[in-house]
Design a protein around this motif. Structure first.
Motif, mmCIF file in Angstrom:
data_model
loop_
_atom_site.group_PDB
_atom_site.id
_atom_site.type_symbol
_atom_site.label_atom_id
_atom_site.label_comp_id
_atom_site.label_asym_id
_atom_site.label_seq_id
_atom_site.Cartn_x
_atom_site.Cartn_y
_atom_site.Cartn_z
ATOM 1 N N GLN A 80 0.796 -1.216 0.000
ATOM 2 C CA GLN A 80 0.000 0.000 0.000
ATOM 3 C C GLN A 80 0.834 1.273 0.000
ATOM 4 N N PHE A 81 2.070 1.190 0.469
ATOM 5 C CA PHE A 81 2.831 2.393 0.753
ATOM 6 C C PHE A 81 4.002 2.526 -0.212
ATOM 7 N N SER A 82 4.012 3.572 -1.002
ATOM 8 C CA SER A 82 5.087 3.749 -1.972
ATOM 9 C C SER A 82 5.474 5.214 -2.079
ATOM 10 N N LEU A 83 6.727 5.486 -1.780
ATOM 11 C CA LEU A 83 7.281 6.828 -1.879
ATOM 12 C C LEU A 83 7.894 6.987 -3.265
ATOM 13 N N SER A 84 7.701 8.134 -3.904
ATOM 14 C CA SER A 84 8.208 8.291 -5.279
ATOM 15 C C SER A 84 8.774 9.683 -5.503
ATOM 16 N N ALA A 85 9.567 10.155 -4.547
ATOM 17 C CA ALA A 85 10.111 11.513 -4.626
ATOM 18 C C ALA A 85 11.099 11.681 -5.769
ATOM 19 N N TYR A 86 11.671 10.597 -6.243
ATOM 20 C CA TYR A 86 12.668 10.682 -7.300
ATOM 21 C C TYR A 86 12.100 10.393 -8.689
ATOM 22 N N ALA A 87 10.804 10.433 -8.834
ATOM 23 C CA ALA A 87 10.144 10.228 -10.128
ATOM 24 C C ALA A 87 10.362 8.830 -10.687
ATOM 25 N N ILE A 88 10.671 7.886 -9.822
ATOM 26 C CA ILE A 88 10.714 6.477 -10.215
ATOM 27 C C ILE A 88 9.340 5.885 -9.928
ATOM 28 N N ASP A 89 8.784 5.167 -10.879
ATOM 29 C CA ASP A 89 7.495 4.514 -10.683
ATOM 30 C C ASP A 89 7.745 3.153 -10.047
ATOM 31 N N TRP A 90 7.685 3.117 -8.712
ATOM 32 C CA TRP A 90 8.004 1.878 -8.005
ATOM 33 C C TRP A 90 6.928 0.810 -8.180
ATOM 34 N N THR A 91 5.748 1.187 -8.672
ATOM 35 C CA THR A 91 4.715 0.174 -8.920
ATOM 36 C C THR A 91 5.109 -0.752 -10.057
ATOM 37 N N LYS A 92 6.079 -0.334 -10.858
ATOM 38 C CA LYS A 92 6.563 -1.168 -11.972
ATOM 39 C C LYS A 92 7.704 -2.094 -11.547
ATOM 40 N N VAL A 93 8.107 -2.007 -10.286
ATOM 41 C CA VAL A 93 9.253 -2.786 -9.807
ATOM 42 C C VAL A 93 8.792 -3.799 -8.766
ATOM 43 N N ASP A 94 9.147 -5.056 -8.966
ATOM 44 C CA ASP A 94 8.823 -6.092 -7.989
ATOM 45 C C ASP A 94 9.688 -5.923 -6.739
ATOM 46 N N SER A 95 9.078 -6.157 -5.585
ATOM 47 C CA SER A 95 9.797 -6.090 -4.321
ATOM 48 C C SER A 95 10.263 -7.482 -3.916
ATOM 49 N N LYS A 96 11.496 -7.576 -3.445
ATOM 50 C CA LYS A 96 12.015 -8.822 -2.895
ATOM 51 C C LYS A 96 12.305 -8.612 -1.414
ATOM 52 N N GLN A 97 12.066 -9.653 -0.641
ATOM 53 C CA GLN A 97 12.275 -9.559 0.794
ATOM 54 C C GLN A 97 13.700 -9.989 1.161
ATOM 55 N N VAL A 98 14.356 -9.158 1.943
ATOM 56 C CA VAL A 98 15.678 -9.467 2.479
ATOM 57 C C VAL A 98 15.550 -9.487 3.998
ATOM 58 N N THR A 99 15.931 -10.590 4.621
ATOM 59 C CA THR A 99 15.808 -10.710 6.071
ATOM 60 C C THR A 99 17.098 -10.276 6.754
ATOM 61 N N LEU A 100 16.970 -9.292 7.646
ATOM 62 C CA LEU A 100 18.078 -8.848 8.477
ATOM 63 C C LEU A 100 17.911 -9.477 9.855
ATOM 64 N N PHE A 101 19.012 -9.812 10.517
ATOM 65 C CA PHE A 101 18.908 -10.455 11.821
ATOM 66 C C PHE A 101 19.977 -9.939 12.778
ATOM 67 N N TYR A 102 19.746 -10.169 14.042
ATOM 68 C CA TYR A 102 20.658 -9.706 15.089
ATOM 69 C C TYR A 102 21.898 -10.600 15.115
ATOM 70 N N PRO A 103 23.112 -10.031 15.008
ATOM 71 C CA PRO A 103 24.318 -10.846 14.892
ATOM 72 C C PRO A 103 25.069 -11.097 16.181
ATOM 73 N N GLY A 104 24.677 -10.405 17.277
ATOM 74 C CA GLY A 104 25.433 -10.555 18.505
ATOM 75 C C GLY A 104 26.886 -10.159 18.315
ATOM 76 N N GLN A 105 27.788 -10.883 18.957
ATOM 77 C CA GLN A 105 29.212 -10.578 18.855
ATOM 78 C C GLN A 105 29.930 -11.454 17.829
ATOM 79 N N SER A 106 29.208 -11.923 16.820
ATOM 80 C CA SER A 106 29.878 -12.642 15.736
ATOM 81 C C SER A 106 30.684 -11.644 14.918
ATOM 82 N N SER A 107 31.824 -12.056 14.414
ATOM 83 C CA SER A 107 32.733 -11.171 13.685
ATOM 84 C C SER A 107 33.323 -11.906 12.491
#
Length: 312
Positions: A15-42
């Protein structure tokens, strides 16, 4: 409960699409990227067999996603609870977040849109003045560790608030190749010579760092920088951003010139595959107390990558 949250998030993304840069984001498929908490892994933890079961395969050239894609939520929930690699768990910190990601380009610029649910965490301690920050680490293939490890390419065991941190030393992101030697405890102050560091920069051995800073539901700053032995901020930034918070959902768009043809920038052009990682600091967090992604990739027009960026 997680399933309901994911459904609600997906509705917001549609439902929510920002288009301040004149890009028509409705023409672009969205992919989900999962971010997770890494703790003290290095980076050093990943490479150490006694710490990380996949160290042997990683040392042979495999990337994190080859073994752990689809496990991000479980790993994040385990780590954020302090059951492993987290000596100081934060009350109310979430273990993961799903980010909807879209990409596009035009004659002059590359665009990335990120959409995610704002954290409901009440910060008991404000570590920084920014309520939320979203960061992209970006590379053109010159730094292979970004492709394999995403944000871990610049995360080391001797950084501030990490296991091998030195008292009184403020140390954050850097590339392992900027040191003459890396041990299990990191690279410390074993910097290569100024001449060698300049040679790294001249030969593309650096990572771009794009960050949108967010407060009170709006964009309050943009950081355009690059990483070698530390983070360096550009004097003449080429990265801009717009952002909006609506119904508890952030939509952030970043824009960068395709070909700045300047030192410490990587031109984006057809025929090449680019690697990136995403990090989100929310609830006034800083340092390792964030959510991060594995490495992902994009290419313009066509090819083999996670995101095929189409021209508008």
């Amino acid at each position: 409960m997680q399933t309901i949250t994911k459904i609600i998030s997906c509705v917001f993304l549609l439902q929510f699409s920002l288009s301040a840069y004149a890009i028509d984001w409705t023409k672009v498929d969205s992919k989900q990227v999962t971010l997770f908490y890494p703790g003290q892994s290095s980076w050093e933890w990943i490479l150490t067999k006694s710490d990380h079961g996949g160290a042997k395969n990683f040392r042979k050239g495999k990337g994190c996603r080859e073994c752990h894609e689809g496990e991000e939520q479980d790993m994040g929930n385990l780590l954020v609870a302090g059951k492993r690699l987290e000596p100081s768990p934060i009350t109310g910190k979430r273990g993961f977040v799903s980010v909807g990601l879209k990409t596009a380009y035009d004659d002059k610029n590359f665009y990335m849109q990120l959409t995610w649910q704002e954290s409901a965490e009440v910060a008991l301690k404000k570590m920084t003045q920014n309520q939320t920050r979203v960061t992209i680490l970006f590379d053109d293939g010159s730094v292979s560790s970004v492709k394999r490890g995403g944000c871990w390419a610049a995360c080391h065991d001797d950084a501030s608030n990490m296991p091998s941190a030195q008292a009184g030393k403020e140390r954050n992101l850097y590339l392992a190749k900027s040191r003459t030697k890396i041990t299990r405890q990191g690279g410390a102050e074993r910097y290569k010579s100024p001449t060698a560091l300049k040679s790294m920069l001249d030969n593309g051995i650096f990572v771009e760092y794009w960050q949108a800073q967010l407060n009170a539901g709006q964009l309050t700053g943009v950081l355009d920088a690059y990483l070698v032995e530390k983070r360096h901020q550009h004097v003449e930034p080429k990265v801009t951003a717009v952002a909006e918070l609506k119904n508890g959902v952030w939509v952030v768009e970043m824009r960068r010139e395709l070909s700045p043809n300047m030192s410490a920038y990587k031109n984006i052009e057809p025929g090449k595959v680019y690697s990136f990682g995403v990090a989100i600091h929310d609830a006034y967090s800083q340092g390792r107390n964030h959510l991060v992604s594995f490495g992902h990739s994009f290419t313009l027009d066509q090819g083999k990558a996670d995101f095929i960026v189409l021209k508008q």
